[in-house]
Design a protein around this motif. Sequence first.
Motif, PDB file in Angstrom:
ATOM      1  N   ASN A 178       2.713 -11.089  -2.663  1.00  0.00           N
ATOM      2  CA  ASN A 178       2.803  -9.817  -1.938  1.00  0.00           C
ATOM      3  C   ASN A 178       4.190  -9.637  -1.366  1.00  0.00           C
ATOM      4  O   ASN A 178       4.737 -10.565  -0.760  1.00  0.00           O
ATOM      5  CB  ASN A 178       1.822  -9.817  -0.764  1.00  0.00           C
ATOM      6  CG  ASN A 178       0.375  -9.893  -1.206  1.00  0.00           C
ATOM      7  OD1 ASN A 178      -0.044  -9.188  -2.111  1.00  0.00           O
ATOM      8  ND2 ASN A 178      -0.389 -10.770  -0.576  1.00  0.00           N
ATOM      9  N   TYR A 180       6.180  -7.266   1.381  1.00  0.00           N
ATOM     10  CA  TYR A 180       6.029  -6.320   2.488  1.00  0.00           C
ATOM     11  C   TYR A 180       7.391  -5.774   2.855  1.00  0.00           C
ATOM     12  O   TYR A 180       8.302  -6.551   3.190  1.00  0.00           O
ATOM     13  CB  TYR A 180       5.477  -7.037   3.731  1.00  0.00           C
ATOM     14  CG  TYR A 180       4.093  -7.615   3.603  1.00  0.00           C
ATOM     15  CD1 TYR A 180       3.861  -8.777   2.869  1.00  0.00           C
ATOM     16  CD2 TYR A 180       3.023  -7.024   4.252  1.00  0.00           C
ATOM     17  CE1 TYR A 180       2.587  -9.322   2.774  1.00  0.00           C
ATOM     18  CE2 TYR A 180       1.736  -7.577   4.164  1.00  0.00           C
ATOM     19  CZ  TYR A 180       1.529  -8.714   3.419  1.00  0.00           C
ATOM     20  OH  TYR A 180       0.271  -9.249   3.334  1.00  0.00           O
ATOM     21  N   ASP A 191     -10.993 -12.607   1.288  1.00  0.00           N
ATOM     22  CA  ASP A 191     -10.662 -12.934  -0.099  1.00  0.00           C
ATOM     23  C   ASP A 191     -11.971 -13.445  -0.693  1.00  0.00           C
ATOM     24  O   ASP A 191     -12.340 -14.611  -0.500  1.00  0.00           O
ATOM     25  CB  ASP A 191      -9.590 -14.029  -0.159  1.00  0.00           C
ATOM     26  CG  ASP A 191      -8.247 -13.574   0.412  1.00  0.00           C
ATOM     27  OD1 ASP A 191      -8.095 -12.384   0.739  1.00  0.00           O
ATOM     28  OD2 ASP A 191      -7.354 -14.432   0.512  1.00  0.00           O
ATOM     29  N   SER A 202      -1.505 -20.304   1.612  1.00  0.00           N
ATOM     30  CA  SER A 202      -0.626 -19.150   1.819  1.00  0.00           C
ATOM     31  C   SER A 202       0.759 -19.602   2.266  1.00  0.00           C
ATOM     32  O   SER A 202       0.891 -20.392   3.200  1.00  0.00           O
ATOM     33  CB  SER A 202      -1.275 -18.250   2.881  1.00  0.00           C
ATOM     34  OG  SER A 202      -0.340 -17.372   3.437  1.00  0.00           O
ATOM     35  N   PHE A 211       0.061 -12.335  11.601  1.00  0.00           N
ATOM     36  CA  PHE A 211      -1.063 -12.590  10.706  1.00  0.00           C
ATOM     37  C   PHE A 211      -2.305 -12.698  11.588  1.00  0.00           C
ATOM     38  O   PHE A 211      -2.353 -13.514  12.508  1.00  0.00           O
ATOM     39  CB  PHE A 211      -0.826 -13.903   9.955  1.00  0.00           C
ATOM     40  CG  PHE A 211      -1.910 -14.279   8.981  1.00  0.00           C
ATOM     41  CD1 PHE A 211      -2.190 -13.493   7.876  1.00  0.00           C
ATOM     42  CD2 PHE A 211      -2.649 -15.446   9.157  1.00  0.00           C
ATOM     43  CE1 PHE A 211      -3.181 -13.850   6.964  1.00  0.00           C
ATOM     44  CE2 PHE A 211      -3.636 -15.818   8.260  1.00  0.00           C
ATOM     45  CZ  PHE A 211      -3.896 -15.019   7.158  1.00  0.00           C
ATOM     46  N   LEU A 228       3.601 -15.686  11.464  1.00  0.00           N
ATOM     47  CA  LEU A 228       3.965 -16.454  10.271  1.00  0.00           C
ATOM     48  C   LEU A 228       5.425 -16.188   9.953  1.00  0.00           C
ATOM     49  O   LEU A 228       5.810 -15.054   9.647  1.00  0.00           O
ATOM     50  CB  LEU A 228       3.101 -16.063   9.069  1.00  0.00           C
ATOM     51  CG  LEU A 228       1.631 -16.460   9.113  1.00  0.00           C
ATOM     52  CD1 LEU A 228       0.952 -16.125   7.775  1.00  0.00           C
ATOM     53  CD2 LEU A 228       1.463 -17.943   9.435  1.00  0.00           C
ATOM     54  N   VAL A 247      -2.613  -8.400   7.950  1.00  0.00           N
ATOM     55  CA  VAL A 247      -1.235  -8.429   8.449  1.00  0.00           C
ATOM     56  C   VAL A 247      -0.953  -7.087   9.111  1.00  0.00           C
ATOM     57  O   VAL A 247      -0.598  -6.110   8.445  1.00  0.00           O
ATOM     58  CB  VAL A 247      -0.232  -8.695   7.299  1.00  0.00           C
ATOM     59  CG1 VAL A 247       1.215  -8.663   7.804  1.00  0.00           C
ATOM     60  CG2 VAL A 247      -0.522 -10.036   6.629  1.00  0.00           C
ATOM     61  N   ARG A 265       9.268  -9.245   3.572  1.00  0.00           N
ATOM     62  CA  ARG A 265       8.483 -10.487   3.640  1.00  0.00           C
ATOM     63  C   ARG A 265       7.775 -10.721   2.320  1.00  0.00           C
ATOM     64  O   ARG A 265       7.199  -9.798   1.743  1.00  0.00           O
ATOM     65  CB  ARG A 265       7.451 -10.382   4.761  1.00  0.00           C
ATOM     66  CG  ARG A 265       6.443 -11.514   4.780  1.00  0.00           C
ATOM     67  CD  ARG A 265       5.508 -11.462   5.976  1.00  0.00           C
ATOM     68  NE  ARG A 265       4.638 -12.622   5.967  1.00  0.00           N
ATOM     69  CZ  ARG A 265       3.393 -12.639   5.474  1.00  0.00           C
ATOM     70  NH1 ARG A 265       2.839 -11.528   5.001  1.00  0.00           N
ATOM     71  NH2 ARG A 265       2.689 -13.744   5.476  1.00  0.00           N
ATOM     72  N   THR A 269      -0.309 -16.236  -2.023  1.00  0.00           N
ATOM     73  CA  THR A 269      -1.588 -16.902  -1.747  1.00  0.00           C
ATOM     74  C   THR A 269      -2.145 -17.454  -3.051  1.00  0.00           C
ATOM     75  O   THR A 269      -2.432 -16.721  -3.987  1.00  0.00           O
ATOM     76  CB  THR A 269      -2.651 -15.981  -1.115  1.00  0.00           C
ATOM     77  OG1 THR A 269      -2.851 -14.841  -1.931  1.00  0.00           O
ATOM     78  CG2 THR A 269      -2.279 -15.566   0.286  1.00  0.00           C
ATOM     79  N   ARG A 271      -5.145 -19.379  -5.047  1.00  0.00           N
ATOM     80  CA  ARG A 271      -6.598 -19.473  -4.953  1.00  0.00           C
ATOM     81  C   ARG A 271      -7.166 -20.131  -6.208  1.00  0.00           C
ATOM     82  O   ARG A 271      -6.520 -20.143  -7.243  1.00  0.00           O
ATOM     83  CB  ARG A 271      -7.228 -18.068  -4.886  1.00  0.00           C
ATOM     84  CG  ARG A 271      -6.726 -17.177  -3.768  1.00  0.00           C
ATOM     85  CD  ARG A 271      -6.167 -15.880  -4.315  1.00  0.00           C
ATOM     86  NE  ARG A 271      -5.536 -15.074  -3.265  1.00  0.00           N
ATOM     87  CZ  ARG A 271      -6.073 -13.975  -2.743  1.00  0.00           C
ATOM     88  NH1 ARG A 271      -7.216 -13.502  -3.194  1.00  0.00           N
ATOM     89  NH2 ARG A 271      -5.445 -13.322  -1.803  1.00  0.00           N
TER      90      ARG A 271
HETATM   91  O1  LIG Z   1       0.406 -11.680   3.505  1.00  0.00           O
HETATM   92  C1  LIG Z   1      -0.388 -12.482   3.978  1.00  0.00           C
HETATM   93  O2  LIG Z   1      -0.048 -13.341   4.794  1.00  0.00           O
HETATM   94  C2  LIG Z   1      -1.841 -12.426   3.580  1.00  0.00           C
HETATM   95  C3  LIG Z   1      -2.077 -11.899   2.209  1.00  0.00           C
HETATM   96  C4  LIG Z   1      -3.529 -11.754   1.912  1.00  0.00           C
HETATM   97  O3  LIG Z   1      -4.355 -11.840   2.754  1.00  0.00           O
HETATM   98  C5  LIG Z   1      -3.962 -11.519   0.534  1.00  0.00           C
HETATM   99  O4  LIG Z   1      -3.140 -11.416  -0.384  1.00  0.00           O
HETATM  100  O5  LIG Z   1      -5.186 -11.458   0.308  1.00  0.00           O
END
Ligand SMILES: O=C(O)CCC(=O)C(=O)O
Length: 277
Positions: A178, A180, A191, A202, A211, A228, A247, A265, A269, A271
């Motif tokens: 991600n 930002y 999630d 993360s 966060f 964070l 966030v 930013r 993440t 998974r």
């Molecule tokens: O940007 C973050 O710290 C969290 C990202 C998040 O929760 C996600 O990608 O599901």
Amino acid sequence: MRQEQMSTPLPGFEEFEEPAGAKGPGRPGISGGHGGSDGDGGAVGSGEPGGRHSGVPGQSPARSDHRREIAPGAVHVPGWLTMAQQRELVTACRGWARGPAPIRHTKLPRGGVMSVQTVCIGWHWQPYAYTRTADDVNGARVAEFPPWMVDLGRRALVEAYQDSTAGDGYTPDTALINFYDDQAKLGMHQDKEERSGAPVVSLSIGDTCVFRFGNTETRTKPYTDVELASGDLFVFGGPSRFAYHGVPKVRPGTGDPASGLAGGRLNITMRVTGLDG
Ligand SMILES: O=C(O)CCC(=O)C(=O)O
Ligand SMILES: [Fe+2]
């Protein structure tokens, strides 16, 4: 298709090249390897977990001793990644942001568009399912999840849970990356498209964010707001694996350009999808 997605500006991310003075001495394990390759990786894939234990000149002091359990199974490890590791991750993510499926603002089923921009590796997440191809972007199969990132995920669990066996058997197969900008936010969500209870790992790079880590029942209180910062690790597993989180705010200008990000930013993440094929 969707030209507007291709041309979305990513200030601080897209155009950024090599930070002045970034090439310092004494950064063991830096290969310059690209995250998109399946080679043995660079700093992020080798050397010590986190890497703040080596006393390498130019690195900030270890902050992982400030490790904090935010909720059962949810652990914040400040300053886990070295600056060199952050730069390698930024380089890898910048490559993935270009393709095979370019980074985009995810479209939501009811017509909304997320302010965060996301690119996926391993499996593509689109609300609310995983597929191998980025059907809501350009149809391309997403990049492979590299072995060095599996290794990084395992070391993250060992560090977060302070248990040398915590990473055993952990094989993340997807990551959402991600970006930002100063205005981006992410609403409270779980999630939960993964068919696995394995932890989420993360990693944050660039500007600090707030966060918000909540509970498994509701999007609202009780929750804990955690700052964070660049290099921080946050793991949520066990009883916290399906907790709501989000966030609400990024703090512009708080990142160090030495991370490779001039602004904004970056969050990764990892998974375990629990999916085959
Ligand atoms: O940007 C973050 O710290 C969290 C990202 C998040 O929760 C996600 O990608 O599901
Ligand atoms: Fe999330």
